[in-house]
Design a protein around this motif. Structure first.
Motif, PDB file in Angstrom:
ATOM      1  N   PHE A 148     -13.514 -31.543   5.119  1.00 52.24           N
ATOM      2  CA  PHE A 148     -12.523 -32.840   6.377  1.00 52.24           C
ATOM      3  C   PHE A 148     -12.601 -33.398   6.996  1.00 52.24           C
ATOM      4  CE2 PHE A 148      -9.888 -29.321   3.698  1.00 52.24           C
ATOM      5  CZ  PHE A 148      -9.299 -29.868   2.672  1.00 52.24           C
ATOM      6  N   ARG A 149     -13.832 -32.151   7.817  1.00 58.21           N
ATOM      7  CA  ARG A 149     -14.692 -32.857   9.174  1.00 58.21           C
ATOM      8  C   ARG A 149     -15.706 -33.799   8.689  1.00 58.21           C
ATOM      9  NH1 ARG A 149     -17.050 -28.862  11.597  1.00 58.21           N
ATOM     10  NH2 ARG A 149     -18.775 -29.086   9.942  1.00 58.21           N
ATOM     11  N   ASP A 150     -16.316 -33.470   7.569  1.00 59.54           N
ATOM     12  CA  ASP A 150     -16.998 -33.942   6.790  1.00 59.54           C
ATOM     13  C   ASP A 150     -17.353 -35.083   6.057  1.00 59.54           C
ATOM     14  OD1 ASP A 150     -18.574 -32.517   9.261  1.00 59.54           O
ATOM     15  OD2 ASP A 150     -19.134 -30.785   7.128  1.00 59.54           O
ATOM     16  N   PRO A 153     -13.380 -38.221   6.933  1.00 57.67           N
ATOM     17  CA  PRO A 153     -12.627 -37.680   8.571  1.00 57.67           C
ATOM     18  C   PRO A 153     -11.848 -39.115   8.698  1.00 57.67           C
ATOM     19  CG  PRO A 153     -14.767 -38.971   8.583  1.00 57.67           C
ATOM     20  CD  PRO A 153     -14.329 -38.759   7.255  1.00 57.67           C
ATOM     21  N   TYR A 157      -5.173 -35.713  10.293  1.00 59.04           N
ATOM     22  CA  TYR A 157      -4.054 -34.954  10.134  1.00 59.04           C
ATOM     23  C   TYR A 157      -3.830 -34.150  11.056  1.00 59.04           C
ATOM     24  CZ  TYR A 157      -8.448 -34.915   6.310  1.00 59.04           C
ATOM     25  OH  TYR A 157      -9.191 -35.433   5.419  1.00 59.04           O
ATOM     26  N   PRO A 171     -11.525 -31.897  12.258  1.00 53.52           N
ATOM     27  CA  PRO A 171     -11.338 -33.542  12.367  1.00 53.52           C
ATOM     28  C   PRO A 171     -11.336 -34.566  12.842  1.00 53.52           C
ATOM     29  CG  PRO A 171      -9.745 -32.388  10.445  1.00 53.52           C
ATOM     30  CD  PRO A 171     -10.673 -31.355  11.343  1.00 53.52           C
TER      31      PRO A 171
END
Length: 258
Positions: A148-150, A153, A157, A171
């Motif tokens: 989810f971070r990569d 983004p 969240y 994220p």
């Protein structure tokens, strides 16, 4: 010495779930069993249990098999998380090597409802959120955060975790709530309203302690994205609840004259 002649049955309980804790409480009050609870150490401050408790891994299959032999364990109960597939495989292999009876305590998954979306990976879940920014309740473990971070983004969240995840896994702009279940339906409704949640991402872990978030999300019209469970291990004796696990242990104790 024959194990049953000792007057107790030695049990190793691999815990980390609500069901594992309930089984630990039941065994702690039963003089027929000399049980030890093993926790992986994923939570920094686990709740106190009425059993001797060890924290940390065993060193793979060989280490766990050596422990079972050295401690003369009669029964191994795997009550680890439904997604702890590697630990379940290790438990099965170690029990076979040590000649220890094995039971898997694995609660049933949540029923998938019309409109829900099942995915096979967290990368698939991140992709399923779409490109347009959404307000997402991310009810997953810290190890599942990087996709989810990569990959996604752009979303906003909300992350709920027993222990705060390391900042480098989060994220951008994520809100983190530190909390431990169970979580009731009214509280989950209020949480989703307060954060204007449009989508929920969760593992299909099953169980009553954390299932209310799904009901709250469906009621509100939020999208529900569930990570499908890993396939069960073939040939592994499995029960869905604590009562059935206790029944198996009681029958084994009676069989051994304990």
């Amino acid at each position: 010495m024959d194990r049953s002649s000792r007057g107790v049955m030695r049990v190793l309980l691999l815990g980390g779930t609500t069901e594992g804790s309930a089984l630990a409480r039941a065994l702690g009050g039963d003089a027929r069993f000399q049980a030890t609870l093993s926790l992986a150490g994923a939570t920094s401050t686990p709740r106190a249990q009425p059993l001797p408790t060890r924290i940390g891994g065993f060193g793979g299959v060989a280490g766990l098999a050596a422990y079972l032999r050295a401690e003369r364990v009669d029964a191994l109960v795997d009550a680890t998380h439904p997604f702890a597939a590697q630990m379940t495989r290790n438990a099965a292999a170690a029990a076979a090597l040590a000649g220890t009876r094995l039971l898997r305590l694995d609660r049933s998954p949540w029923p998938v409802q019309p409109g829900d979306r099942e995915v096979d990976s967290m990368a698939d879940a991140a992709a399923a959120l779409g490109k347009a920014p959404r307000r997402v309740f991310l009810a997953v473990g810290r190890k599942e955060l990087p996709p989810f971070r990569d990959m996604a983004p752009q979303h906003h969240y909300l992350i709920r975790s027993v222990d705060p995840p390391p900042p480098e896994l989060l994220p951008p702009g994520a809100i983190v709530l530190s909390a431990t279940g169970p979580f009731g339906l009214e509280a989950e409704r209020a949480l989703l309203r307060a954060h204007r949640i449009e989508a929920l991402v969760a593992k299909n872990s099953g169980g009553a302690a954390t299932g209310a978030k799904l009901d709250a999300a469906r009621e509100s019209g939020a999208a529900v994205i569930l990570l499908r469970r890993p396939p069960p291990l073939a040939g592994l004796r499995t029960v869905p609840d604590v009562a059935a696990a206790l029944g198996w242990l009681h029958a084994l104790a009676a069989e051994r004259g304990v």
